[in-house]
Design a protein around this motif. Structure first.
Motif, PDB file in Angstrom:
ATOM      1  N   LYS A 463       0.708  16.866  44.448  1.00  0.00           N
ATOM      2  CA  LYS A 463      -0.021  17.378  43.290  1.00  0.00           C
ATOM      3  C   LYS A 463      -0.721  18.690  43.635  1.00  0.00           C
ATOM      4  N   SER A 464      -0.465  19.719  42.819  1.00  0.00           N
ATOM      5  CA  SER A 464      -1.078  21.037  43.032  1.00  0.00           C
ATOM      6  C   SER A 464      -1.253  21.718  41.677  1.00  0.00           C
ATOM      7  N   ASP A 465      -1.878  22.910  41.693  1.00  0.00           N
ATOM      8  CA  ASP A 465      -2.089  23.647  40.441  1.00  0.00           C
ATOM      9  C   ASP A 465      -0.859  24.453  40.037  1.00  0.00           C
ATOM     10  N   MET A 466      -0.247  25.121  41.019  1.00  0.00           N
ATOM     11  CA  MET A 466       0.852  26.051  40.728  1.00  0.00           C
ATOM     12  C   MET A 466       2.011  25.854  41.694  1.00  0.00           C
ATOM     13  N   ARG A 467       3.168  26.306  41.246  1.00  0.00           N
ATOM     14  CA  ARG A 467       4.375  26.255  42.066  1.00  0.00           C
ATOM     15  C   ARG A 467       5.130  27.563  41.863  1.00  0.00           C
ATOM     16  N   ILE A 468       5.542  28.184  42.981  1.00  0.00           N
ATOM     17  CA  ILE A 468       6.335  29.408  42.917  1.00  0.00           C
ATOM     18  C   ILE A 468       7.687  29.133  43.584  1.00  0.00           C
ATOM     19  N   ASP A 469       8.762  29.299  42.817  1.00  0.00           N
ATOM     20  CA  ASP A 469      10.121  29.168  43.351  1.00  0.00           C
ATOM     21  C   ASP A 469      10.691  30.563  43.534  1.00  0.00           C
ATOM     22  N   LEU A 470      11.237  30.836  44.701  1.00  0.00           N
ATOM     23  CA  LEU A 470      11.904  32.117  44.943  1.00  0.00           C
ATOM     24  C   LEU A 470      13.406  31.921  44.826  1.00  0.00           C
ATOM     25  N   ARG A 471      14.018  32.672  43.914  1.00  0.00           N
ATOM     26  CA  ARG A 471      15.463  32.586  43.704  1.00  0.00           C
ATOM     27  C   ARG A 471      16.188  33.393  44.778  1.00  0.00           C
ATOM     28  N   ARG A 472      17.458  33.072  44.962  1.00  0.00           N
ATOM     29  CA  ARG A 472      18.244  33.741  45.991  1.00  0.00           C
ATOM     30  C   ARG A 472      18.538  35.194  45.610  1.00  0.00           C
ATOM     31  N   THR A 473      18.023  36.109  46.407  1.00  0.00           N
ATOM     32  CA  THR A 473      18.323  37.534  46.286  1.00  0.00           C
ATOM     33  C   THR A 473      18.476  38.079  47.703  1.00  0.00           C
ATOM     34  N   ASP A 474      18.886  39.338  47.814  1.00  0.00           N
ATOM     35  CA  ASP A 474      19.058  39.937  49.146  1.00  0.00           C
ATOM     36  C   ASP A 474      17.736  40.013  49.899  1.00  0.00           C
ATOM     37  N   SER A 475      16.634  40.094  49.162  1.00  0.00           N
ATOM     38  CA  SER A 475      15.321  40.261  49.806  1.00  0.00           C
ATOM     39  C   SER A 475      14.495  38.983  49.809  1.00  0.00           C
ATOM     40  N   ILE A 476      15.144  37.823  49.617  1.00  0.00           N
ATOM     41  CA  ILE A 476      14.394  36.584  49.452  1.00  0.00           C
ATOM     42  C   ILE A 476      13.556  36.234  50.682  1.00  0.00           C
ATOM     43  N   LEU A 594      11.821  21.163  63.146  1.00  0.00           N
ATOM     44  CA  LEU A 594      13.271  20.958  62.995  1.00  0.00           C
ATOM     45  C   LEU A 594      14.010  22.282  62.978  1.00  0.00           C
ATOM     46  N   GLY A 595      13.355  23.325  62.438  1.00  0.00           N
ATOM     47  CA  GLY A 595      14.001  24.624  62.335  1.00  0.00           C
ATOM     48  C   GLY A 595      14.719  24.774  61.008  1.00  0.00           C
ATOM     49  N   VAL A 596      14.983  26.012  60.655  1.00  0.00           N
ATOM     50  CA  VAL A 596      15.635  26.331  59.383  1.00  0.00           C
ATOM     51  C   VAL A 596      17.115  26.570  59.615  1.00  0.00           C
ATOM     52  N   ASN A 597      17.936  25.960  58.773  1.00  0.00           N
ATOM     53  CA  ASN A 597      19.380  26.216  58.832  1.00  0.00           C
ATOM     54  C   ASN A 597      19.653  27.475  58.001  1.00  0.00           C
ATOM     55  N   ASP A 598      19.527  28.636  58.655  1.00  0.00           N
ATOM     56  CA  ASP A 598      19.581  29.922  57.950  1.00  0.00           C
ATOM     57  C   ASP A 598      20.848  30.111  57.138  1.00  0.00           C
ATOM     58  N   GLU A 599      21.944  29.515  57.581  1.00  0.00           N
ATOM     59  CA  GLU A 599      23.218  29.691  56.885  1.00  0.00           C
ATOM     60  C   GLU A 599      23.310  28.830  55.619  1.00  0.00           C
ATOM     61  N   ALA A 600      22.391  27.895  55.470  1.00  0.00           N
ATOM     62  CA  ALA A 600      22.473  26.988  54.320  1.00  0.00           C
ATOM     63  C   ALA A 600      21.122  26.802  53.641  1.00  0.00           C
ATOM     64  N   VAL A 601      20.323  27.880  53.547  1.00  0.00           N
ATOM     65  CA  VAL A 601      19.037  27.800  52.847  1.00  0.00           C
ATOM     66  C   VAL A 601      19.302  27.710  51.345  1.00  0.00           C
ATOM     67  N   LEU A 602      18.703  26.728  50.701  1.00  0.00           N
ATOM     68  CA  LEU A 602      18.925  26.513  49.268  1.00  0.00           C
ATOM     69  C   LEU A 602      17.831  27.142  48.420  1.00  0.00           C
ATOM     70  N   TRP A 603      16.587  26.947  48.805  1.00  0.00           N
ATOM     71  CA  TRP A 603      15.487  27.544  48.047  1.00  0.00           C
ATOM     72  C   TRP A 603      14.205  27.570  48.862  1.00  0.00           C
ATOM     73  N   TYR A 604      13.321  28.470  48.445  1.00  0.00           N
ATOM     74  CA  TYR A 604      11.988  28.597  49.031  1.00  0.00           C
ATOM     75  C   TYR A 604      10.972  28.243  47.950  1.00  0.00           C
ATOM     76  N   ILE A 605       9.985  27.426  48.296  1.00  0.00           N
ATOM     77  CA  ILE A 605       8.972  27.005  47.327  1.00  0.00           C
ATOM     78  C   ILE A 605       7.587  27.116  47.960  1.00  0.00           C
ATOM     79  N   VAL A 606       6.623  27.581  47.183  1.00  0.00           N
ATOM     80  CA  VAL A 606       5.238  27.637  47.630  1.00  0.00           C
ATOM     81  C   VAL A 606       4.369  26.919  46.595  1.00  0.00           C
TER      82      VAL A 606
END
Length: 783
Positions: A463-476, A594-606
């Motif tokens: 539970k939080s106040d806000m959610r920011i989803d970053l879509r896939r772009t070259d600068s994500i 665990l580390g990030v699987n850079d080749e298979a990143v689906l989304w970033y959320i804050v």
């Protein structure tokens, strides 16, 4: 002769007969409507599936792609694969879609993709379930967006992305079997090939791929997925099976159908009790007539027929009326189905299956009638003529003497005393008031829970106040780092947490499979865990309920899970199990180590909470403008958009259930008092002869019945809160949420709804008693 007897009985007991008739019709009406809704759902889903030809396996992928590899794999797996098709998606942010008066779709939680119609399977349909054929300059918009933004055919939308800008005329609604539901995170806009080529040429949007497979009837789905993974083929995205699409499409209508079925079952139980109540009252009134018939030699069988045939005729006529009306009433519940699944619900299956309701109600009524009529066998002609046989064995030890009353007025005390001394008689009314309250409160609790920000915990979100989803772009990646730095220095932000979801290979019981695993610090916005806790250190992971179950990885807290990271196998310890209904319910959360699987990143959320006194809307607008590729929502809005269809459907059920419960309460109260006053005629006559006024007697009955009502409401609210949670949890466990905790809006459940029931039933008691006690009771004394 028989019809004449039925007619005379109707004239003699108009109110009772009409009330019972209406109640039987209503029980059939609701039961048939629920079954009708399910039959429509089955038939319309089958029709849409047959016409849309959905994929059995869909692999979503973003990044580098080579169709030749897929073609080679398809040929190698011809024993399983009937057809293969790859749909190329041009994915844009909602801020790139303009409509109306300078409006955009920036606030949507859905991914937006522009596509052309497939050639082999997974067709996107129009509202007549025909393949969409879009001409140049036109676009077919998903139903979800047509509803959300109130778009109409003939309206225009403008797509602006970099150098590309073009205006499209909306030509159709797009009914998309695979992405219809609000629970799926993407939606497909269908355009003409020429327009698509221009968008592709001007690099409007990011390229993503749907690698789809249609299997032979006996194709091995699991074996195919294993071979795909082992072949190292494109898989930077989730893998979705056809059953998930089926579940998502049916979910909102199935949820409504389940609630209606529950109400219908309760109604049928009440209907049988209502008939029993009325039957007892009728027999009690007719004891002298029964005695006369026995005295003149009429057999028990023939006497029973007089009563049984009346209710048989009533059940048949009311059943037919309820059955026919159900086809009109069901339209209140199937609007969502007509829009999202099939506009044509004219199949014949519903006419056959809906007959179950009137037949079941008829069977139960006849069964109860026969059971109650057995009492006639035990009544002799002499006892019946004395008219006290139904009261034999009622002598009880005297209790609650009037002299000991110090708290209530005499009339109220006598009413409460009557309930205590004859509780076996009042318990039926008590039970029905409990059920009526349950029918009202349960849908309200479900609606409030789904419409609450706290429901996010059942979607795997703290539970939080806000959610920011970053879509896939070259600068994500750069945007993600920049956003965290800005949040760190923003005094308006009280706390925040960043999460990255990637696709990893995870070992199941038979082979390796892909799973979405979210990494980050899960102590900032904690979830409620069914078992255990969040991953807090290196080598720890928590699983969703669906993932931990036997149909998933079959793991318990403390077990090990094997995950491949960078070609290396790691064994992670399961520290907790949480609830999640998103992505088919199969997700996981792991410690950052665990580390990030850079080749298979689906989304970033804050996720973030704002400081006290900060305007959330202003802060949302700021971050939305600062990051073009970001999608900013408050959690309540995110939940509302994701569960929009179900919430809208449930609001209709809330209104319907409330109306039904009020009608039940009024009818049953009127029938009960009719029976009670009939039984108590002699007692009422004695009280009148002793000088008690009609008002005094009325107050006694009102006090007793109102006490039963208030107790019934209290127990009903408690039952809906606790038993209701259990029932909903059982239903939701198949979707990944095994323990639902209702969000209670106290003023609704403990004040508004009980107050309405008290006012309505109180008025019914007042009117029923007023009519009964004004009769000339001297006739009874003379008899």
């Amino acid at each position: 002769m028989f019809l004449k007897m039925v007619k005379n009985d109707f004239v003699r007991q108009k109110i009772v007969t009409i009330s019972v008739f209406v109640f039987i019709a209503m029980a059939v009406l609701l039961g048939a409507s629920a079954i009708n809704n399910i039959a429509n759902l089955i038939q319309s889903m089958s029709d849409l599936q047959e016409r849309a030809v959905p994929a059995d396996i869909t692999q979503m992928h973003s990044g580098e792609f080579d169709q030749a590899e897929i073609d080679k794999f398809t040929e190698e797996q011809r024993e399983n694969i009937a057809m293969q098709e790859t749909m190329v998606l041009l994915t844009l942010d909602g801020s790139n879609i303009h409509f109306g008066n300078n409006q955009t779709m920036a606030g949507t939680v859905q991914g937006i993709s522009f596509v052309v119609q497939n050639k082999k399977f997974d067709f996107i349909m129009d509202l007549d379930n025909k393949k969409l054929d879009v001409t140049e300059g036109e676009v077919a918009v998903p139903i979800y967006f047509m509803q959300q933004y109130d778009l109409k055919i003939g309206d225009t939308i403008t797509v602006k992305s970099g150098e590309y800008e073009n205006e499209f005329v909306i030509s159709d609604y797009a009914r998309d079997y695979e992405m219809n539901s609000s629970l799926t995170s993407s939606k497909r806009f269908v355009i003409n090939q020429a327009d698509y080529n221009e968008m592709l040429l001007k690099q409007a949007g990011e390229l993503e791929y749907l690698i789809e497979f249609k299997l032979h009837e006996n194709g091995d789905s699991q074996g195919l997925q294993t071979a795909y993974i082992e072949g190292g083929l494109p898989a930077n995205g989730p893998t979705v099976g056809g059953k998930i699409f089926l579940m998502f499409n049916a979910m909102s209508d199935a949820a409504v159908a389940m609630v209606i079925i529950l109400i219908s079952v309760l109604l049928i139980i009440i209907a049988s009790l209502c008939i029993r109540l009325t039957f007892l009252a009728t027999i009690d009134e007719d004891l002298r007539e029964i005695g006369v018939m026995k005295a003149v030699g009429i057999s028990k069988k023939d006497i029973k027929k007089v009563y049984l045939n009346k209710y048989r005729v009533m059940s048949v006529v009311a059943g037919i009326i309820g059955y026919l009306l159900s086809f009109a009433v069901v339209n209140l519940f199937n609007g969502n189905m007509r829009l999202y699944i099939s506009s044509d619900l004219s199949g014949n299956l519903k006419y056959v299956l809906s007959l179950i309701a009137p037949l079941l109600v008829y069977f139960m009524i006849v069964m109860y009638c026969k059971k109650v009529l057995k009492r006639i066998d035990k009544i002799s002609a002499v006892e019946a003529l004395r008219k006290d046989s139904m009261e034999r064995g009622k002598n009880q030890k005297y209790s609650f003497p009037l002299l000991k009353n110090k708290f209530f007025s005499t009339n109220i005390y006598m009413g409460l005393r009557d309930v205590w001394k004859r509780f076996k008689l009042y318990r039926l009314l008590f039970f029905i008031f409990i059920v009526c309250t349950f029918i009202v409160i349960l849908p309200i609790n479900i609606y409030n829970t789904m419409n609450s920000p706290e429901f996010s915990t059942y979607m795997g979100i703290g539970k939080s106040d806000m959610r920011i989803d970053l879509r896939r772009t070259d600068s994500i990646t750069e945007d993600f780092k920049k956003l965290q730095e800005e949040l760190k220095n923003d005094s308006d932000i009280e706390k925040y947490a960043a999460y990255i979801t990637s696709s990893y290979q995870v070992k199941n019981a038979e082979s390796w499979d892909y799973m979405n695993i979210e990494t980050g610090d899960f102590s900032v916005f904690p979830l409620n865990y069914l078992e255990g806790r969040a991953p807090e250190g290196e080598g720890e992971i928590s699983l969703s309920f669906a993932n931990a179950s036997k149909d998933g990885l079959n793991k318990n807290v403390g077990d090990k899970v094997s995950v491949k990271v960078g070609g290396e196998e790691k064994n992670l310890k399961v520290t907790g199990i949480y609830q999640d209904i998103t992505n088919g319910g199969k997700t996981a959360k792991a410690h950052t180590s665990l580390g990030v699987n850079d080749e298979a990143v689906l989304w970033y959320i804050v996720y973030m909470d704002v400081a006290q006194g900060v305007d959330i809307r202003e802060k949302m607008e700021y971050y939305q403008n600062a990051y073009d590729s970001a999608q900013v929502n408050d959690i309540k809005e995110y939940t509302r958009q994701t569960l929009g269809n179900i919430i809208d459907q449930m609001s209709t059920v809330v209104i319907g259930a409330f109306a039904i419960a009020v009608i039940i309460a009024v009818l049953i109260t009127a029938l009960f008092l009719r029976m009670l006053l009939s039984k108590d005629m002699s007692q009422i006559a004695i009280m009148r002869s002793m000088g008690l006024t009609s008002k005094n007697i009325k107050h006694q009955y009102m006090a007793g019945t109102m006490m039963v009502l208030i107790l019934g409401i209290i127990v009903g609210v408690l039952a809906s809160n606790y038993l209701g949670e259990l029932l909903v949890s059982m239903a939701m466990s198949t979707m990944g949420a095994a323990k639902i905790e209702f969000v209670h809006v106290v003023w609704q459940t403990w004040l508004l709804c009980p107050l309405v029931l008290i006012v309505v039933v109180g008025f019914t008691i007042f009117v029923s008693c007023k009519v009964a006690v004004k009769d000339d009771l001297s006739v009874i004394l003379r008899s």
